[in-house]
Design an enzyme around this catalytic site. Structure first.
Site, PDB file in Angstrom:
ATOM      1  N   THR A  87       1.106  -0.755  -0.013  1.00  0.00           N
ATOM      2  CA  THR A  87      -0.311   0.296   0.112  1.00  0.00           C
ATOM      3  C   THR A  87       1.071   1.388   0.062  1.00  0.00           C
ATOM      4  OG1 THR A  87      -1.484  -0.592   0.989  1.00  0.00           O
ATOM      5  CG2 THR A  87      -2.164   1.191   1.193  1.00  0.00           C
TER       6      THR A  87
ATOM      7  N   SER B 157       2.210  -8.449  -0.742  1.00  0.00           N
ATOM      8  CA  SER B 157       2.648  -9.183  -0.096  1.00  0.00           C
ATOM      9  C   SER B 157       2.203 -10.269   0.464  1.00  0.00           C
ATOM     10  CB  SER B 157       2.609  -8.172   1.633  1.00  0.00           C
ATOM     11  OG  SER B 157       2.307  -8.295   2.515  1.00  0.00           O
ATOM     12  N   SER B 158       0.996 -10.714   0.356  1.00  0.00           N
ATOM     13  CA  SER B 158       0.838 -11.494   0.426  1.00  0.00           C
ATOM     14  C   SER B 158       1.267 -12.639  -0.666  1.00  0.00           C
ATOM     15  CB  SER B 158      -1.184 -11.711   0.103  1.00  0.00           C
ATOM     16  OG  SER B 158      -1.751 -10.859   1.337  1.00  0.00           O
TER      17      SER B 158
ATOM     18  N   ASP C 168       0.956  -6.931   5.020  1.00  0.00           N
ATOM     19  CA  ASP C 168       0.406  -7.624   5.394  1.00  0.00           C
ATOM     20  C   ASP C 168       1.234  -8.921   6.491  1.00  0.00           C
ATOM     21  OD1 ASP C 168      -1.986  -6.541   5.281  1.00  0.00           O
ATOM     22  OD2 ASP C 168      -1.781  -7.483   3.076  1.00  0.00           O
TER      23      ASP C 168
ATOM     24  N   THR D 206       4.597  -9.059  15.327  1.00  0.00           N
ATOM     25  CA  THR D 206       3.067  -9.282  14.448  1.00  0.00           C
ATOM     26  C   THR D 206       2.845  -8.403  13.979  1.00  0.00           C
ATOM     27  OG1 THR D 206       3.435 -11.509  16.107  1.00  0.00           O
ATOM     28  CG2 THR D 206       1.298 -10.909  15.432  1.00  0.00           C
TER      29      THR D 206
ATOM     30  N   THR E 292       2.919 -20.997  21.570  1.00  0.00           N
ATOM     31  CA  THR E 292       1.712 -20.119  22.052  1.00  0.00           C
ATOM     32  C   THR E 292       1.416 -19.532  20.557  1.00  0.00           C
ATOM     33  OG1 THR E 292       1.232 -19.392  24.134  1.00  0.00           O
ATOM     34  CG2 THR E 292       2.316 -18.144  22.924  1.00  0.00           C
ATOM     35  N   GLN E 293      -0.068 -19.331  20.970  1.00  0.00           N
ATOM     36  CA  GLN E 293      -1.470 -18.591  20.372  1.00  0.00           C
ATOM     37  C   GLN E 293      -1.261 -17.966  20.716  1.00  0.00           C
ATOM     38  OE1 GLN E 293      -4.497 -20.950  19.865  1.00  0.00           O
ATOM     39  NE2 GLN E 293      -3.598 -22.862  19.206  1.00  0.00           N
ATOM     40  N   CYS E 294      -0.538 -17.567  22.081  1.00  0.00           N
ATOM     41  CA  CYS E 294      -0.637 -15.921  23.140  1.00  0.00           C
ATOM     42  C   CYS E 294       0.415 -15.598  22.488  1.00  0.00           C
ATOM     43  CB  CYS E 294      -0.618 -16.036  24.464  1.00  0.00           C
ATOM     44  SG  CYS E 294      -2.080 -16.924  24.961  1.00  0.00           S
TER      45      CYS E 294
HETATM   46  N1  ASP Z   1      -1.685  -5.717   1.160  1.00  0.00           N
HETATM   47  C1  ASP Z   1      -1.198  -5.052   1.150  1.00  0.00           C
HETATM   48  C2  ASP Z   1       0.429  -5.837   1.450  1.00  0.00           C
HETATM   49  O1  ASP Z   1       0.422  -6.550   2.555  1.00  0.00           O
HETATM   50  C3  ASP Z   1      -1.454  -4.070   2.997  1.00  0.00           C
HETATM   51  C4  ASP Z   1       0.059  -3.733   3.362  1.00  0.00           C
HETATM   52  O2  ASP Z   1       0.454  -2.900   1.853  1.00  0.00           O
HETATM   53  O3  ASP Z   1      -0.429  -3.177   3.816  1.00  0.00           O
HETATM   54  O4  ASP Z   1       0.932  -5.950   0.758  1.00  0.00           O
END
Ligand code: ASP
Length: 342
Positions: free
Chosen positions: A15, A60-61, A92, A167, A277-279
């Protein structure tokens, strides 16, 4: 220019580097030729700033270990020419990439500061401008000719985090990240206050970049009622070398015989099982409760307070180094880049 500080900005996508097309209203990647239009303040830095843009730009996904290798190589090839690096990256999966880079860049003695934003840099209320400028200032900050932050960090909303401790917590707030188990490396206000006792010290050794990452891992996130079928499906993933067991609280898991048998069967096949841990905060304490004592008996390794993001990339790194299973297990219980508190 002898003596002038120099910085390489690496734009990977996300973004932050987008602007809204005035005609269509949709977001599109910003070319760096236009950057000064949005950030005229960059000219005020007494610093040579160069840019490298990845092609194609990635949300980034869509990032993966082969992208991490490209990014690490870009830093390696330019390491001697620059005093620091800023990586513009989607938020992300930023915590994964920053964690991966922290392991891959052994003997890092220069700042590699990731940043991004929740709103594109071309928007009036963007958080990207501030994040980017803060990241630059941190990446070029020196004291007695030595970088103040010679490690991989994430700079977001006036905070500098250790990359492998972060995180992504929030999809909307400008404060998108947390580092629940490690203090901030710096806080940005009128001055940038560095938390020097918490920042890694440079070792002045030669940079070594590890470029083999092994993806033969899986995450098994527990929930009350998880089925035998689901557990066995994950543990029998083909080629599986290690599994991250995301447990409850301080590292606890069901004591159901079928569950423990499935884990034991995987451990007997030499699959490494790491208990995380999930925490979001706190640490795994193997053996504190009966429900984790059973895991210890099977040979499950306690991951202390490591994040899942860091555990994933540390395992990819350690398996990529082709260490023996025993050595990987031992290194999982050792803090290599300040990623956990042992
Ligand atoms: N979907 C975007 C990414 O991770 C969100 C961002 O840039 O914050 O590439």
């Amino acid at each position: 220019m002898i003596g002038q500080t120099s910085l390489l900005v690496i734009y990977t996508g996300g973004t932050i580097g987008m602007v809204q097309d005035p005609k269509t209203g949709s977001l599109k990647p910003l070319s760096f030729e236009n950057l000064y239009k949005y950030l005229p303040v960059l000219e005020n830095f007494n610093c040579q700033i160069d840019f490298h843009t990845f092609n194609p730009l990635l949300d980034s996904s869509n990032m993966n270990p082969s992208f991490y290798v490209k990014l690490a190589t870009e830093i390696e090839e330019n390491y001697e020419n620059y005093d620091g690096f800023v990586v513009m990256h989607g938020s992300d999966t930023m915590a994964y990439t920053a964690s991966a880079l922290s392991f891959m860049l052994e003997n890092l003695n220069k700042p590699v500061i990731f940043t991004g934003s929740q709103l594109p840099i071309g928007m009036v209320r963007t958080d990207g401008r501030e994040n980017f400028i803060n990241a630059i200032e941190i990446a070029i900050a020196k004291e007695v000719d030595t970088p103040i932050v010679p490690e991989v960090g994430i700079c977001f909303e006036n905070k500098l985090f250790r990359g492998n401790r972060t995180t992504k917590l929030n999809t909307e707030n400008f404060g998108a990240f947390i580092s629940a188990n490690y203090p901030l490396l710096a806080e940005v206000g009128v001055k940038i206050k560095y938390n020097r006792d918490c920042i890694l010290r440079p070792n002045f050794k030669r940079l070594k970049v590890l470029k083999e990452l092994d993806e033969s891992i899986a995450i098994l996130k527990l929930f009350p009622g998880i089925s035998k079928c689901a557990v066995e499906a994950i543990l029998n993933t083909c080629g599986l070398k290690a599994v991250i067991l995301e447990t409850f609280g301080a590292g606890n898991a069901p004591t159901l015989p079928w569950f423990l048998d499935a884990l034991k069967e995987a451990a007997d096949r030499d699959v490494i099982i790491l208990n995380v841990t999930q925490c979001k905060g706190g640490t795994v304490e193997m053996g504190k409760y009966e429900t984790s004592a059973e895991l210890s008996k099977i040979g499950v390794i306690g991951g202390y307070d490591i994040t899942t993001e860091s555990a994933v990339t540390k395992l990819m790194y350690l398996l990529g180094c082709r260490f023996s299973t025993q050595a990987v297990k031992q290194l999982l219980q050792t803090s290599l880049r300040g990623e956990m508190t042992v």
